[in-house]
Design a protein around this motif. Structure first.
Motif, short mmCIF file in Angstrom:
data_model
loop_
_atom_site.label_atom_id
_atom_site.label_comp_id
_atom_site.label_asym_id
_atom_site.label_seq_id
_atom_site.Cartn_x
_atom_site.Cartn_y
_atom_site.Cartn_z
N ARG A 350 25.99 31.61 39.94
CA ARG A 350 27.42 31.85 40.22
C ARG A 350 27.59 31.65 41.72
NH1 ARG A 350 31.80 36.25 38.37
NH2 ARG A 350 31.11 35.47 36.34
N ARG A 397 31.11 31.05 31.59
CA ARG A 397 31.87 32.17 32.16
C ARG A 397 31.00 32.96 33.14
NH1 ARG A 397 34.41 36.11 28.65
NH2 ARG A 397 36.14 36.13 30.13
N ALA A 399 28.83 31.74 35.06
CA ALA A 399 28.75 30.95 36.29
C ALA A 399 30.07 30.88 37.04
CB ALA A 399 28.29 29.53 35.96
N ASP A 400 31.16 31.27 36.41
CA ASP A 400 32.50 31.11 36.99
C ASP A 400 32.84 32.30 37.88
OD1 ASP A 400 35.14 30.72 37.62
OD2 ASP A 400 35.79 30.26 35.57
N PRO A 401 32.93 32.12 39.21
CA PRO A 401 33.24 33.24 40.10
C PRO A 401 34.63 33.83 39.90
CG PRO A 401 33.25 31.16 41.32
CD PRO A 401 32.73 30.85 39.95
#
Length: 409
Positions: A350, A397, A399-401
């Motif tokens: 992330r 999700r 990995a999504d900041p």
């Protein structure tokens, strides 16, 4: 002192001091004897390779309690007092001075010692290890006087010493047998971050090398000879190749020992009146479903309360997610969880590791096993929640900041 009353703690480090504190907090008002084989009152180890070694933290900051705390809480703190044996049948601890201390319950918080390197020249002056205050003082003095220092081992201690040496302006060469620093605990995906970090700060990082001998002159180390014949010149050598749990007392007393003193989840050993906590304890971890010996500060800080509660007959279990932190140069990191080397199938990032701010998640079959936040703060709790949930997480999700970690549960 009555053996039916006395609770004895062997080990004067963080775990021992926190156990004495926990016994009083839990309402135990009987005698508490804390046996410390050092002349210093109990102190924490992390500052020795971090703030104290860097010179940014005062010595006093490392102590667990003020000296007067022990008298105020009626703790019989015996400094420079080594335990040489204990007798489970007689419920007594033998001391180096010939005395004995009776106990009703005994806690082994004997910690660990540095693993020694078995090569020619290992006994030369200037070959240094780090475990206690005098060790840190000696390394600090070395950094002030030396031009070149070799560090053997690119684990946590070795890298923290390397960073402190560079901060002091010393030329540092790190020698590591593996192909990357921290390869075992982190795996190649994240270990590369630390290789890049140290090289960016001028460390001569030599990987995949084997130490043949330490060279010397006049009884003092002058360098390190590698298996390929290369000699690395050095005014001193710091060896950081791991630690070994101090299990001699437990072994001699007949306790079950296997990579530390083996305990159940209550931190009780194979003897019902003897407990273990900290570096020396190989404790059954309910979350992981196996025995685990963790050599980090958080265990020495948190296990003693469970041990104290168990000593008092309470149904306490140690099931905290393992935790570790390090500070190197401008990198601050917290690591939560546990992964066996190679025991994961993917690392999810992330953020971009090249940016210096990211979170790495080690996953298996979609479940988060561990997480490491680098220069990203206030995320330890949600990372722990993801680990304890033991449920698959959408990697995109994860990995999504823009997706709050709490929404992934």
């Amino acid at each position: 002192m009555s053996a039916t009353q006395a609770f004895v703690i062997v080990g004067g480090g963080l775990a021992g001091a926190k156990a004495a504190e926990a016994l009083r907090d839990e309402g135990f008002d009987g005698p508490v004897v804390l046996l410390a084989d050092e002349r210093e009152r109990p102190y924490e180890r992390p500052p020795l390779s971090k703030g104290y070694l860097l010179g940014t933290d005062e010595r006093e900051k490392a102590y667990v309690h003020p000296l007067e705390w022990y008298d105020e809480h009626d703790i019989d703190l015996r400094l420079d007092t080594a335990a040489t044996a204990f007798d489970p049948a007689a419920h007594t601890v033998a001391l180096a001075d010939g005395g004995t201390v009776p106990y009703a319950k005994l806690l082994l918080a004997t910690g660990s010692g540095p693993r020694r390197i078995p090569v020619p020249g290992a006994d030369l002056d200037g070959v240094l290890y780090l475990r206690r205050f005098p060790d840190s003082d000696r390394i600090k003095e070395t950094f002030a006087a030396a031009d070149r220092v070799a560090v053997v081992g690119a684990g946590w201690i070795g890298l923290e010493c390397a960073a402190a040496g560079r901060a002091a302006g010393v030329e540092i060469t790190v020698l590591e047998a593996a192909e990357l620093p921290l390869l075992g605990p982190l795996g190649p995906e994240v270990a590369q971050v630390f290789a890049d970090l140290h090289r960016a700060h001028g460390v001569d990082l030599r990987l995949g090398v084997r130490i043949e001998e330490f060279t010397g002159s006049g009884g003092k180390v002058t360098g390190v000879r590698l298996a390929d014949g290369t000699v690395v010149d050095a005014d001193a050598v710091i060896v950081g190749i791991g630690i070994i749990p101090n299990t001699a007392l437990a072994e001699a007393a007949g306790l079950t020992v296997d990579n530390g003193v083996k305990t159940d989840a209550h931190l009780r050993t194979s003897d019902p009146d003897v407990f273990a906590a900290g570096d020396v304890a190989n404790a059954f971890h309910p979350l992981l479903g196996k025995h685990l010996r963790v050599e980090h500060w958080a265990n020495a800080l948190n296990q003693p309360r469970v041990a104290a509660q168990s000593m008092l007959g309470k149904d306490a279990v140690y099931d905290r997610v393992p935790y570790f932190f390090t500070d190197q140069y401008d990198l601050g990191m917290e690591y939560s969880g546990y992964v066996d080397p190679g025991g994961y199938d993917r690392v999810v990032f992330r953020g971009d590791p090249a940016s210096g701010e990211f979170i790495a998640f080690w996953t298996a079959e979609g479940r988060v096993l561990a997480g490491m936040n680098v220069n990203v703060w206030d995320v330890t709790d949600p990372i722990r929640d993801l680990i304890t949930a033991k449920r698959p997480v959408d990697p995109d999700r994860l990995a999504d900041p823009d997706v709050p970690l709490g929404e992934l549960l």
